[in-house]
Design a protein around this motif. Structure first.
Motif, PDB file in Angstrom:
ATOM      1  N   VAL A  56     -64.970  97.320   1.469  1.00  0.00           N
ATOM      2  CA  VAL A  56     -64.469  96.436   2.512  1.00  0.00           C
ATOM      3  C   VAL A  56     -65.672  95.838   3.224  1.00  0.00           C
ATOM      4  O   VAL A  56     -66.517  96.576   3.753  1.00  0.00           O
ATOM      5  N   ASP A  57     -65.777  94.524   3.162  1.00  0.00           N
ATOM      6  CA  ASP A  57     -66.938  93.812   3.711  1.00  0.00           C
ATOM      7  C   ASP A  57     -68.238  94.354   3.126  1.00  0.00           C
ATOM      8  O   ASP A  57     -69.250  94.516   3.821  1.00  0.00           O
ATOM      9  N   TYR A  80     -61.172  90.380   6.851  1.00  0.00           N
ATOM     10  CA  TYR A  80     -61.784  91.543   6.213  1.00  0.00           C
ATOM     11  C   TYR A  80     -61.676  91.351   4.699  1.00  0.00           C
ATOM     12  O   TYR A  80     -60.570  91.154   4.165  1.00  0.00           O
ATOM     13  N   THR A 123     -57.851  89.296   1.082  1.00  0.00           N
ATOM     14  CA  THR A 123     -58.285  89.218   2.472  1.00  0.00           C
ATOM     15  C   THR A 123     -57.225  89.807   3.388  1.00  0.00           C
ATOM     16  O   THR A 123     -56.034  89.512   3.242  1.00  0.00           O
ATOM     17  N   VAL A 165     -58.733 101.906   6.664  1.00  0.00           N
ATOM     18  CA  VAL A 165     -59.555 100.826   7.210  1.00  0.00           C
ATOM     19  C   VAL A 165     -58.985 100.416   8.564  1.00  0.00           C
ATOM     20  O   VAL A 165     -57.786 100.127   8.678  1.00  0.00           O
ATOM     21  N   VAL A 176     -58.518  97.768  11.145  1.00  0.00           N
ATOM     22  CA  VAL A 176     -58.553  96.321  11.394  1.00  0.00           C
ATOM     23  C   VAL A 176     -58.402  96.141  12.899  1.00  0.00           C
ATOM     24  O   VAL A 176     -57.294  96.076  13.434  1.00  0.00           O
TER      25      VAL A 176
END
Length: 561
Positions: free
Chosen positions: A251-252, A319, A338, A311, A313
């Motif tokens: 993630v990222d 993201y 995304t 994750v 958010v």
């Protein structure tokens, strides 16, 4: 599982993996090496513990030892393997060849002698070093379709002798593989962590397709979310689909999860229902493998970050989620999507309220504590660690007017257990013959023992209904052999039981035990393979079939042999 635990596991795996890269095993067949199943594929309640090698759709292909060693064990009727052969090797591994049609004559004679000694088809024969040494490529058996096999093939496993770990055999046959095909991703599933997040469907999860273009799929969310992927690996020269060896989620650009399916312990098998979305599989037959790790999931081949793959958010921005799926040959499939952070405190409050209502809707079970749930005539004991996350048990009791107990619907969702729970049921009125009673589920016979007015049995799925049943009816034997006063060379019958099910089958000719072998419910005796000699005289056959409640039928026939 935190990162440092994973790196410790990798350190333990490295010597074996390095050996697999350097050591080449002989093919277990002398026909082209093609596979129909890979190591670690998810199945209900277990992983696929080996690889499936094609045998051109027929039985009777030569099965060869993959390495020098000695035959250490022969089994018939164990673990769904049908006829199975074990070879212990000097490198610390044991190769296991399953669903065999028969062993080579010398080994077949050893098995047959034990079967007649024990008067049963099901046997487990242990051999000592030096009794039957083998070389790589030596013929040891012939392929078949015995046991829990749906079509002719060779199921091959590798066990580590020191601790019993199940090891992926494929690296040892890498030189035999032709594979330039990348895995295929069918879909991704995004989950909102209960009470801590929401996604744009307003539901607890959402499935969608993905490509390499992250902008092609945008999902709005806020709070804590987790992802899962449904995918298959492909290989050249076969239409079969296989499991994924390595799954990585970033993630990222930061890795939050990885799985590396190269080995696991046998007692980890039930955890497949935690890694995979078991309720989704039960409804669709598709396995979404989670990229977050439930608190009670201790699978050794999973690694995750400090959030266990979840994750957060918590910023209003995009993201980037990126999956990379890789096979043994290094073929990689990358897909992206995304998650757009969109703050909505009202929706988050609604999610928290729904979770509170869910927790209040039944008995709250904490995964790391023993639990006891009671209702009139029922007690359920769940040991600590039987669940991999906290659950709500919405138990329903229904009266069965024609039954000896109520019907207990333990839950309205599929919840498999890592450890078996103990279910205790009491009859509504005392029973005179408790040995004829048993616990049955919506799937069939469960069993149970009787003590102090209660029947108890071990169960592994809370998503079933249970009740007491009675069986006082003897089994039935239906003959496929015509006994018409003529000579007979093959005896064949189908024993059935409408209640608790057939437990044992024995046959005698003129008072001497003769071996029947079972296949798909049909029991067969080829008289030329028995100690009987063809003398052209009248024989008396006695067959005894007993069910699980002790009801026995004795069937007698006469024939000439």
């Amino acid at each position: 599982m935190k990162k440092h635990f994973w790196w410790m596991s990798v350190a333990l795996w490295l010597p074996l993996q390095a050996a697999a890269q350097d050591e080449r095993f002989h093919s277990p067949v002398d026909i082209p090496f093609l596979m129909s199943g890979s190591f670690g594929e998810p199945r209900p309640n277990h992983f696929h513990c080996g690889i499936d090698v094609k045998t051109q759709g027929v039985v009777g292909k030569r099965v060869l030892s993959v390495c020098d060693g000695y035959v250490s064990r022969l089994t018939v009727g164990y673990d769904g393997f049908g006829n199975a052969l074990y070879v212990t090797h000097p490198n610390g591994l044991v190769s296991v060849y399953c669903h065999l049609d028969e062993f080579v004559p010398a080994l077949q004679e050893i098995v047959r002698s034990r079967q007649y000694e024990m008067e049963t088809e099901r046997v487990d024969v242990v051999l000592q070093p030096g009794e039957f040494p083998v070389k790589a490529g030596q013929l040891v058996a012939y392929s078949g379709n015995t046991g829990a096999s749906l079509a002719p093939h060779l199921h091959l496993e590798l066990h580590r002798a020191s601790d019993g770990a199940l090891v992926d055999p494929l690296p040892y046959f890498r030189h035999l593989l032709t594979d330039d095909m990348s895995p295929v991703v069918h879909g991704v599933k995004l989950y909102a962590c209960p009470g801590q997040g929401w996604i744009d469907t307003g539901r607890s999860s959402k499935t969608f397709t993905v490509t390499a273009d992250a902008s092609a799929r945008v999902v709005r969310a806020w709070g804590r979310v987790g992802a899962a992927v449904w995918a298959d690996d492909l290989m050249n020269n076969t239409q079969n689909k296989f499991g994924i060896r390595r799954i990585t989620l970033k993630v990222d650009g930061r890795q939050v999860f990885q799985s590396l399916m190269d080995e696991f312990m046998p007692d980890e098998n039930p955890l497949v229902n935690s890694w995979g979305d078991y309720p989704h599989y039960r409804k669709t037959k598709h396995w979404y493998l989670k990229s977050f790790v439930e608190p009670g999931n201790t699978l050794c081949f999973l690694s995750a970050d400090e959030n266990r793959g979840w994750v957060d958010v918590d910023e209003e921005r995009d993201y980037l989620f990126e999956y990379a799926l890789e096979d043994l040959k290094g073929n990689v499939r990358v897909c992206r999507f995304t998650v757009r952070g969109e703050r909505d405190d009202a929706r988050l409050a609604e999610a928290e309220e729904r979770e509170q209502l869910r927790r209040a809707s039944g008995a709250w079970l904490e995964y790391d504590r023993p639990q006891v749930v009671q209702r009139p005539g029922m007690e359920l004991r769940i040991p600590a660690g039987a669940l991999t996350k906290d659950e709500v048990l919405r138990l329903r009791v229904e009266a069965k007017e024609d039954g000896i107990s109520n019907l207990y619907v333990l839950h309205d969702e599929f919840v498999p257990l890592v450890k078996r729970a103990t279910l205790m049921l009491a009859p509504r009125t005392p029973v005179s013959r408790p040995e004829k009673c048993y616990i049955e589920s919506s799937r069939g016979y469960v069993g149970g023992e009787y003590a102090d007015g209660w029947f108890s049995a071990r169960i592994r799925d809370l998503g079933e209904s249970y009740a007491l049943a009675v069986d006082t009816v003897v089994p039935v034997v239906r003959w496929k052999t015509a006994f018409n006063g003529k000579k007979v060379s093959v005896l064949r019958c189908v024993p059935t039981d409408s209640g608790s099910g057939v437990k044992s089958f024995k046959a005698y000719v003129d008072g001497r035990f003769v071996l029947f072998t079972s296949y798909r419910g049909v029991w067969t005796c080829r008289l030329k393979e028995t100690p009987l000699r063809p003398e052209g005289k009248r024989r008396r056959l006695t067959v005894k079939v007993t069910d699980r409640c002790g009801n026995e039928t004795v069937d007698e026939k006469e024939f000439i042999y």
